[in-house]
Design a protein around this motif. Structure first.
Motif, PDB file in Angstrom:
ATOM      1  N   TYR B 238       0.870  -1.174   0.000  1.00 10.58           N
ATOM      2  CA  TYR B 238       0.000   0.000   0.000  1.00 10.58           C
ATOM      3  C   TYR B 238       0.907   1.224   0.000  1.00 10.58           C
ATOM      4  N   ASP B 239       0.867   2.068   1.003  1.00  9.79           N
ATOM      5  CA  ASP B 239       1.784   3.210   0.995  1.00  9.79           C
ATOM      6  C   ASP B 239       3.188   2.719   1.328  1.00  9.79           C
ATOM      7  N   VAL B 240       4.159   3.214   0.584  1.00  7.57           N
ATOM      8  CA  VAL B 240       5.548   2.812   0.776  1.00  7.57           C
ATOM      9  C   VAL B 240       6.386   4.064   1.007  1.00  7.57           C
ATOM     10  N   GLY B 241       7.127   4.061   2.113  1.00  9.87           N
ATOM     11  CA  GLY B 241       7.866   5.263   2.535  1.00  9.87           C
ATOM     12  C   GLY B 241       9.230   5.401   1.912  1.00  9.87           C
ATOM     13  N   GLY B 242       9.256   5.443   0.578  1.00  9.33           N
ATOM     14  CA  GLY B 242      10.516   5.575  -0.150  1.00  9.33           C
ATOM     15  C   GLY B 242      11.090   4.204  -0.457  1.00  9.33           C
ATOM     16  N   PRO B 494       4.254   2.585  -6.272  1.00  7.19           N
ATOM     17  CA  PRO B 494       4.852   3.903  -6.030  1.00  7.19           C
ATOM     18  C   PRO B 494       5.290   4.094  -4.588  1.00  7.19           C
ATOM     19  N   SER B 495       6.332   4.873  -4.417  1.00  8.00           N
ATOM     20  CA  SER B 495       6.804   5.209  -3.071  1.00  8.00           C
ATOM     21  C   SER B 495       7.075   6.705  -3.033  1.00  8.00           C
ATOM     22  N   GLY B 496       6.098   7.473  -3.521  1.00  7.14           N
ATOM     23  CA  GLY B 496       6.219   8.929  -3.457  1.00  7.14           C
ATOM     24  C   GLY B 496       6.246   9.613  -4.812  1.00  7.14           C
ATOM     25  N   GLN B 497       6.183   8.834  -5.899  1.00 14.17           N
ATOM     26  CA  GLN B 497       6.328   9.429  -7.232  1.00 14.17           C
ATOM     27  C   GLN B 497       5.013   9.924  -7.823  1.00 14.17           C
ATOM     28  N   GLY B 498       3.931   9.842  -7.070  1.00 11.64           N
ATOM     29  CA  GLY B 498       2.671  10.432  -7.524  1.00 11.64           C
ATOM     30  C   GLY B 498       1.992   9.690  -8.670  1.00 11.64           C
ATOM     31  N   HIS B 499       2.072   8.367  -8.667  1.00 15.01           N
ATOM     32  CA  HIS B 499       1.481   7.606  -9.774  1.00 15.01           C
ATOM     33  C   HIS B 499      -0.029   7.783  -9.873  1.00 15.01           C
ATOM     34  N   GLU B 500      -0.694   7.913  -8.736  1.00 17.15           N
ATOM     35  CA  GLU B 500      -2.155   8.057  -8.781  1.00 17.15           C
ATOM     36  C   GLU B 500      -2.522   9.326  -9.546  1.00 17.15           C
ATOM     37  N   THR B 501      -1.730  10.352  -9.321  1.00 18.14           N
ATOM     38  CA  THR B 501      -2.010  11.640  -9.946  1.00 18.14           C
ATOM     39  C   THR B 501      -1.669  11.620 -11.427  1.00 18.14           C
ATOM     40  N   ALA B 502      -0.456  11.183 -11.755  1.00 15.36           N
ATOM     41  CA  ALA B 502      -0.022  11.205 -13.159  1.00 15.36           C
ATOM     42  C   ALA B 502      -0.906  10.293 -14.009  1.00 15.36           C
ATOM     43  N   ALA B 503      -1.273   9.130 -13.467  1.00 12.92           N
ATOM     44  CA  ALA B 503      -2.129   8.214 -14.233  1.00 12.92           C
ATOM     45  C   ALA B 503      -3.489   8.863 -14.510  1.00 12.92           C
ATOM     46  N   SER B 504      -4.007   9.608 -13.530  1.00 13.45           N
ATOM     47  CA  SER B 504      -5.310  10.248 -13.737  1.00 13.45           C
ATOM     48  C   SER B 504      -5.203  11.344 -14.795  1.00 13.45           C
ATOM     49  N   GLY B 536       6.384  -3.114 -10.916  1.00 19.18           N
ATOM     50  CA  GLY B 536       7.065  -2.534  -9.767  1.00 19.18           C
ATOM     51  C   GLY B 536       7.421  -1.092 -10.063  1.00 19.18           C
ATOM     52  N   THR B 537       8.203  -0.513  -9.179  1.00 19.05           N
ATOM     53  CA  THR B 537       8.645   0.857  -9.367  1.00 19.05           C
ATOM     54  C   THR B 537      10.145   0.901  -9.156  1.00 19.05           C
ATOM     55  N   TYR B 538      10.851   1.048 -10.263  1.00 23.49           N
ATOM     56  CA  TYR B 538      12.315   1.005 -10.223  1.00 23.49           C
ATOM     57  C   TYR B 538      12.826   1.478 -11.575  1.00 23.49           C
ATOM     58  N   ALA B 539      14.110   1.799 -11.640  1.00 19.23           N
ATOM     59  CA  ALA B 539      14.810   2.044 -12.905  1.00 19.23           C
ATOM     60  C   ALA B 539      14.160   3.113 -13.782  1.00 19.23           C
TER      61      ALA B 539
END
Lengths: 165, 812
Positions: B238-242, B494-504, B536-539
């Motif tokens: 769920y929420d990931v702190g970095g 995501p761990s802070g990169q705002g995916h929910e926002t950018a995807a919307s 995932g979220t990497y690279a």
């Protein structure tokens, strides 16, 4: 007054975000554990074990305190404000709003502690310059933002609060 | 209007500023067990005996798990590398011997964290000490071997050779030799430590809530290790702190928690790492040593060839390694046009914490190396640092590198111009020159770097031709829910990169609606959500892989909605338009008031489908799109192929002064210019640049994971590691240019890692400040004590040599 109960537990009373709680706690229980585990206020986070990162910062009797470095029994009788107590009637506190508007958070893990340190800073000094803001949050680590937008957010919140917004 | 390019306020923020996020450790449940891991105090030792009886006897202790039980219940994790890596036995707990300080030797589950710690203190372990090897070259002598079955500490070796290196050296006007350089060990240390909650299910399988950032991969490693089918390893985040890459490999601890849960008969077990544990035994960044570097230059100062030997130190296990032995070659010659290169690359294990991908993973080490070469050559040949770069920058795009990578777009000279404007280059040049005349140690330095994004996993085959990986992918599902709401689910973590926002924003642009009307559901879930093996979220890839998946899904949904609307409105599809009407999002017949809203469409499919024609039987308004970038499998023999899709670039300039009294490096001015192609959400991109800059400055002047010769970590708490604070950072002048990528639908490039730009920049600025004092900057870490040492013993005589082959001096 604290009283030792059977089993080495100590009875304490704290007021958190305006609500009074009575608990019997182990003497070694940290304030942050009391808040998170007993009172279920998990907005206050833990990021280190040497009082360095500030993620667990809360306001105890008006002063910012790293709640990983205070025993729950030391908070007996105290008034505590945590991040959950910042918003009023669902409306975000100006600091919370400014953090969002200025992109002062990314992962959000440091944010509650940052907000509480900023809250304490602005209570002491409603019009800090950027250097004073940096100093005010020097005990709070953020690994995502590079602090730039956090400083901008606190600056914006201070202005809004001075204007009574 | 277009939402792409707009700084939409983040959807994630409301819950996070209220303290209502759900990080793994926030999940509380009465009766849950808490896990504490007993760790080795030694870097290399045989385990003679473990006595757990006193711990097990403590009231409140549910169980104690040792390495022997782990070995019986669990299979070693698959090794990615070729022989001898196949002989490395990587279990989540030490069995017969420990090979790094902090390696788990036992685990205790108890009613509380404190009780578990109390019990762990009662476990008696007898060790027999072995020689530790902490230096990479020492380890390669094999005088003390970590993985005895492998027979050597060397985990990988290969030569990357392109062009005519010998010929270029034969024809060189100058040959600059740099015998040794060193990139230090540090980590980005996300503020949330590793954590997981494991529950072994009675019906078989295990459920995890965790903060792993590459769960598609973790599932593939965990399932065979735990002797389960992949679908039985249910991973949620769920929420990931970095993360910064560090959280990719915490599956090792997830396995321990799973086995403990299994032993307790399926009770939920929470493991929340402490910061000291994180620094000691979570994952560090790769260290690299560069030996016998030689640079050939023509008489103008254009670099014509580079040859060098690189040794990578990956710590005790090859967990994500030896992938780092290839990843660096995405940026083989960095931003420079040199075509003749020979890099002999070796990796070794040492008795230190295993490495993990860390922001800028493996590429920043190569980029720093190339920047040091360029910068040292400039100083030694008397060429201005900016001119030296302009002579050598790649300027034509798309550009195919000597090893077959394709740089999509860029304009490094324009970035240099912008950064110079931002910092006030001419003024600082004068001030630095005057300052140095007056005895000040002041300098200005440039760091140019790349953030290569969207990996072609086929590059893993250059490291091991038998690996069944190639390409890349990410997935999005999108549906009109029962009441017509647009619901989006992602495979990313995501761990802070705002995916929910950018995807919307992306979905809103396709459908012609407001991002507030798009509901992106956070949380990765292998059982109930969509994912692929690369999820995932990497690279540095979300803007390409994640958003291309969103874009594709939105187009599929739109196509279905268009067919449905055409039928219901009795109109031709080409006469329809998407937008927002008085009743919210709708599809209407152009130039009329005939429209059908989202609720009506969703209702037709889900509740009212007798109205539909049989020709619409395939319309479900619930679509899935997998984006696959256009990659081919690289030629593993030649080590040639396109290894990444996009190349974001960063150009930083710093002015630094070293105090003569304290040797403290002080940043007097700093400018950062970024190019990640088309910006989706400028505010988020800007925030990533600041974050990466902060990490790099911290790593350059403060943060280092130092070991003594016995393998004891000397910087094992935040108080010793000293992560950068708001007080240590200067104000950063930020600039941006946009060179859209021709290889992505939007022109956006992956970004966020930042390529370690401040490391290169700080080294260059210090080089400029200290060259007059006889110092060559050959290391990446510059705390005051190191600067004091080097100023006491200037190294120029042994750190660099220049052979001039009779040609005239490079021009100033």
């Amino acid at each position: 007054m604290s009283t030792t109960e059977a089993g080495g537990r100590i009875a304490i009373e704290v007021t958190v975000n305006g609500t009074r709680h009575r608990r019997e706690v182990e003497p070694r229980l940290l304030l942050v554990q009391l808040l998170r585990e007993d009172l279920r206020l998990t907005g206050t986070h833990i990021g280190c074990d040497t009082t360095y990162c500030g993620a667990c910062t809360v306001i105890v009797d008006g002063e910012p305190v790293k709640s990983c470095t205070m025993l729950a029994v030391q908070a007996d009788g105290a008034e505590i404000l945590t991040v959950e107590g910042l918003a009023r009637d669902g409306e975000l506190h100006p600091l919370q709003r400014a953090f969002s508007e200025n992109h002062g958070l990314q992962c959000g893990y440091c944010t509650p502690g940052m907000l509480m340190s900023a809250h304490a800073l602005l209570a002491r000094n409603p019009d800090p310059d950027r250097k004073q803001i940096r100093k005010g949050i020097q005990g709070n680590l953020c690994r995502c933002t590079g602090y730039h937008n956090i400083i901008a957010a606190i600056d914006a919140a201070a202005a809004a609060m001075r204007e009574g917004k | 209007m277009s939402w792409t390019g707009t700084s939409v306020r983040r959807k994630e923020d409301d819950r996070l500023v209220r303290g209502r996020g759900l990080f793994t450790d926030d999940e509380l449940e009465p009766g849950m067990l808490h896990l504490h891991i007993l760790r080795s105090p030694y870097a290399h030792a045989r385990i003679v005996r473990i006595d757990t009886s006193a711990a097990e006897a403590l009231p409140g202790v549910a169980c104690v798990l040792t390495g022997r039980e782990v070995a019986a219940q669990c299979d070693p994790v698959m090794q990615l590398g070729p022989p001898p890596c196949d002989k490395i036995r990587d279990l989540p707990m030490a069995v017969d011997k420990v090979i790094f300080q902090g390696e788990p030797v036992a685990a205790v589950a108890a009613d509380s964290v404190a009780l578990a710690e109390d019990a762990a203190a009662l476990i008696d372990v007898e060790y027999e000490m072995l020689d530790a090897v902490v230096d990479a070259e020492d380890a390669l002598s094999d005088r003390s071997i970590l993985h005895e079955a492998a027979g050597t500490n060397r985990t990988w070796q290969g030569v990357y050779e392109y062009g005519d290196v010998e010929g270029a050296f034969r024809d060189a006007a100058f040959v600059v030799r740099i015998p040794r350089m060193q990139f230090h060990r540090f980590a980005s240390t996300p503020l949330e430590n590793n954590a997981c909650i494991a529950e072994w299910k009675r019906q078989g399988g295990v459920d995890f809530l965790c903060n792993n950032s590459f769960p598609g991969f973790a599932q593939q490693l965990l399932a065979p290790g735990l002797r389960l089918k992949a679908d039985q390893v249910h991973i949620r985040t769920y929420d990931v702190g970095g993360s910064f890459g560090n959280q990719i490999w915490n599956y090792v601890y997830m396995a321990v928690a799973a086995l403990v849960s299994k032993k307790t008969g399926g009770r939920r077990v929470k493991w929340a790492e402490t910061r000291s544990e994180h620094l000691l035994a979570s994952g560090h960044g790769n260290e690299r040593t560069y030996l016998d570097t030689e640079v050939a230059l023509d008489r103008e100062g254009v670099i014509t060839a580079v040859r060098s030997r690189h040794i990578d130190d990956c710590g005790a296990y090859t967990r994500y390694e030896p992938l780092g032995c290839v990843i660096w070659s995405q940026v083989l010659a960095a931003t420079y046009k040199v075509r003749n290169l020979r890099i002999d690359f070796t990796q070794t294990v040492t008795n230190k914490c295993p490495v993990v991908p860390n922001r800028g993973y493996s590429r920043m080490q190569q980029l720093w190396f190339m920047e040091r070469i360029v910068d040292i050559c400039a100083h030694e040949l008397g060429l201005p640092a900016d001119e030296m770069r302009l002579k050598n920058y790649i300027t034509q795009f798309p550009y195919e590198t000597p090893n077959g990578c394709v740089y999509d777009s860029g304009d490094y000279p324009a970035m240099l111009t912008r950064a110079k404007e931002l910092i006030g280059w001419d003024r600082w040049q004068k001030e630095c020159a005057a300052g140095r005349k007056a005895g000040r140690l002041i300098g200005i330095g440039i760091g140019t770097t790349l953030d290569s994004g969207t990996n072609n996993f086929g590059q893993a085959r250059i490291m091991n031709p038998y690996l069944p990986f190639s390409g890349n992918s990410e997935v999005c599902t999108m549906r009109l829910d029962l009441e017509g709401a647009v619901i989006v689910c992602l495979g990313t973590t995501p761990s802070g990169q705002g995916h929910e926002t950018a995807a919307s924003q992306v979905a809103a642009d396709v459908l012609g609606i407001d991002p507030s009307m798009v509901h992106v559901r956070p949380g990765f879930d292998t059982a109930w959500n969509t994912f692929v093996g690369h999820s995932g979220t990497y690279a540095s890839q979300f803007a390409v892989t994640g958003l291309s998946a969103v874009h594709g899904a939105a187009q599929k949904l739109k196509a279905e909605m268009r067919r449905l609307a055409a039928y219901m409105l009795e109109a031709a599809e080409e006469d329809l338009e998407f937008g927002t009407g008085a009743q919210g999002p709708e599809v209407r017949v152009k130039g009329t008031d005939k429209a059908i809203n989202y609720w009506y469409m969703a209702n037709l499919v889900n509740n009212n489908n007798a109205l539909l024609d049989a020709s619409l039987a395939d319309v479900t308004l619930n679509v899935r799109h997998v984006y696959r970038p256009p990659f081919k499998v690289p030629d593993t023999e030649r080590k040639f192929g396109n290894l990444t899709l996009t190349y974001a670039a960063q150009l930083h300039i710093a002015v630094v002064e070293v105090s003569r009294e304290t040797c403290r490096p002080q940043i007097l001015a700093y400018a950062a210019v970024d190019d990640c192609g088309t910006l989706i959400n400028p505010q988020i991109a800007h925030g990533q640049v600041h974050g990466a800059t902060s990490h790099g400055i911290g790593a350059a002047i403060m943060e280092s994971l130092d070991y003594d010769e016995s393998g004891n970590l000397l910087t094992g708490t935040f108080s010793d590691y000293c992560p950068i604070t708001a007080l240590n950072l200067p104000d950063i002048a930020w600039g941006n240019i946009e060179t859209p990528s021709p290889f992505t639908y939007s022109g956006a490039k992956g970004m966020g890692e930042g390529g370690g730009a401040p490391l290169h920049t700080m080294s260059a600025a210090l080089q400029d400040a200290l060259h007059g004092a006889g110092v060559i900057v050959t290391g990446s870490h510059h705390p005051a004590p190191r600067l004091f040492e080097i100023l006491q013993k200037p190294n120029r005589a042994e750190a660099v040599s220049v052979e001039r082959r009779g040609g005239k001096q490079a021009r100033r």
